[in-house]
Design a protein around this motif. Structure first.
Motif, PDB file in Angstrom:
ATOM      1  N   LYS A  56       0.835  -1.211   0.000  1.00 50.95           N
ATOM      2  CA  LYS A  56       0.000   0.000   0.000  1.00 50.95           C
ATOM      3  C   LYS A  56       0.866   1.256   0.000  1.00 50.95           C
ATOM      4  CE  LYS A  56      -3.576   2.360   2.681  1.00 50.95           C
ATOM      5  NZ  LYS A  56      -4.372   2.324   3.900  1.00 50.95           N
ATOM      6  N   ASP A  57       1.927   1.268   0.810  1.00 45.44           N
ATOM      7  CA  ASP A  57       2.831   2.426   0.835  1.00 45.44           C
ATOM      8  C   ASP A  57       3.431   2.654  -0.538  1.00 45.44           C
ATOM      9  OD1 ASP A  57       2.486   2.761   3.635  1.00 45.44           O
ATOM     10  OD2 ASP A  57       4.053   1.273   4.020  1.00 45.44           O
ATOM     11  N   TYR A  59       2.222   1.812  -3.658  1.00 46.63           N
ATOM     12  CA  TYR A  59       1.340   2.342  -4.692  1.00 46.63           C
ATOM     13  C   TYR A  59       0.815   3.737  -4.359  1.00 46.63           C
ATOM     14  CZ  TYR A  59      -3.104   0.943  -2.369  1.00 46.63           C
ATOM     15  OH  TYR A  59      -4.172   0.804  -1.515  1.00 46.63           O
ATOM     16  N   GLN A  60       0.883   4.135  -3.088  1.00 42.11           N
ATOM     17  CA  GLN A  60       0.453   5.484  -2.732  1.00 42.11           C
ATOM     18  C   GLN A  60       1.534   6.542  -2.988  1.00 42.11           C
ATOM     19  OE1 GLN A  60      -1.017   5.162   1.317  1.00 42.11           O
ATOM     20  NE2 GLN A  60      -3.081   4.791   0.583  1.00 42.11           N
ATOM     21  N   ASN A  62       3.731   9.169  -4.640  1.00 34.99           N
ATOM     22  CA  ASN A  62       3.487  10.062  -5.770  1.00 34.99           C
ATOM     23  C   ASN A  62       4.730  10.080  -6.665  1.00 34.99           C
ATOM     24  OD1 ASN A  62       2.600  11.990  -7.496  1.00 34.99           O
ATOM     25  ND2 ASN A  62       2.536  13.641  -6.018  1.00 34.99           N
ATOM     26  N   ASN A  96      -6.158   5.824  -2.987  1.00 33.06           N
ATOM     27  CA  ASN A  96      -5.149   6.881  -2.835  1.00 33.06           C
ATOM     28  C   ASN A  96      -3.888   6.618  -3.658  1.00 33.06           C
ATOM     29  OD1 ASN A  96      -6.748   8.384  -0.953  1.00 33.06           O
ATOM     30  ND2 ASN A  96      -6.240   6.809   0.542  1.00 33.06           N
ATOM     31  N   TYR A  97      -4.076   5.991  -4.794  1.00 30.49           N
ATOM     32  CA  TYR A  97      -2.970   5.727  -5.721  1.00 30.49           C
ATOM     33  C   TYR A  97      -2.252   7.026  -6.078  1.00 30.49           C
ATOM     34  CZ  TYR A  97      -0.783   4.835 -10.264  1.00 30.49           C
ATOM     35  OH  TYR A  97       0.096   4.772 -11.310  1.00 30.49           O
ATOM     36  N   ASN A  98      -0.927   7.017  -5.970  1.00 29.04           N
ATOM     37  CA  ASN A  98      -0.082   8.112  -6.444  1.00 29.04           C
ATOM     38  C   ASN A  98      -0.370   9.446  -5.742  1.00 29.04           C
ATOM     39  OD1 ASN A  98       2.065   8.720  -8.268  1.00 29.04           O
ATOM     40  ND2 ASN A  98       0.631   9.718  -9.649  1.00 29.04           N
ATOM     41  N   THR A  99      -0.625   9.409  -4.431  1.00 28.16           N
ATOM     42  CA  THR A  99      -1.039  10.639  -3.740  1.00 28.16           C
ATOM     43  C   THR A  99      -0.075  11.157  -2.679  1.00 28.16           C
ATOM     44  OG1 THR A  99      -2.298   9.324  -2.139  1.00 28.16           O
ATOM     45  CG2 THR A  99      -3.503  10.155  -4.061  1.00 28.16           C
ATOM     46  N   ILE A 100       0.907  10.366  -2.248  1.00 30.08           N
ATOM     47  CA  ILE A 100       1.748  10.795  -1.130  1.00 30.08           C
ATOM     48  C   ILE A 100       3.164  11.080  -1.619  1.00 30.08           C
ATOM     49  CG2 ILE A 100       2.683  10.192   1.133  1.00 30.08           C
ATOM     50  CD1 ILE A 100       0.240   8.390   1.522  1.00 30.08           C
ATOM     51  N   ARG A 119      -3.407   5.750   8.033  1.00 32.55           N
ATOM     52  CA  ARG A 119      -2.091   6.363   7.937  1.00 32.55           C
ATOM     53  C   ARG A 119      -2.212   7.858   8.214  1.00 32.55           C
ATOM     54  NH1 ARG A 119       1.552   9.048   5.243  1.00 32.55           N
ATOM     55  NH2 ARG A 119       3.559   8.102   4.844  1.00 32.55           N
TER      56      ARG A 119
END
Length: 123
Positions: A56-57, A59-60, A62, A96-100, A119
């Motif tokens: 998950k980390d 794919y999130q 950015n 939240n794909y590609n957001t962090i 998170r």
């Protein structure tokens, strides 16, 4: 006991990237990918511990190009996804794909309680 540590302390100890075990380096899939990206320079000079990253980390993060046109087989398979999934009976949902935006010491202080794995910002 040889290191003067209690079992509780060992469970709570954060694994450090680069620890060598009796059979060599050991990575699960998501930490292997993070370590690969790190060595490829994706994160620049940021200080990151790959062992702290889950799927998950990853794919999130950015770091993915969402401005380029996706290959036609990806569009044909699912015109609405921002990433490519060309196989499978079910759509893979990546909340939240590609957001962090990556930052130093990312994920080193994040709680990980199921079922939500919430998170907080900046953990």
């Amino acid at each position: 006991e040889k290191q003067g540590k209690r079992l509780d302390d060992l469970y709570a100890e954060v694994e450090q990237e680069g620890w060598v075990y009796s059979d060599g380096l050991s990575y699960v899939c998501s930490t292997f990918v993070t370590a690969l990206w790190k060595r490829a320079g994706v994160f620049g000079d940021l200080e990151l511990n790959a062992t702290e990253f889950t799927p998950k980390d990853n794919y999130q993060l950015n770091i993915f190009d969402t401005t380029s046109k996706r290959p036609q087989p990806c569009v044909d398979a699912d015109p609405n996804l921002p990433y490519c999934q060309i196989m499978g009976k079910y759509r893979i949902e990546l909340p939240n794909y590609n957001t962090i935006k990556p930052y130093s010491h990312m994920n080193e202080r994040c709680p990980s309680q199921n079922p939500d794995y919430f998170r907080p910002d900046g953990c």
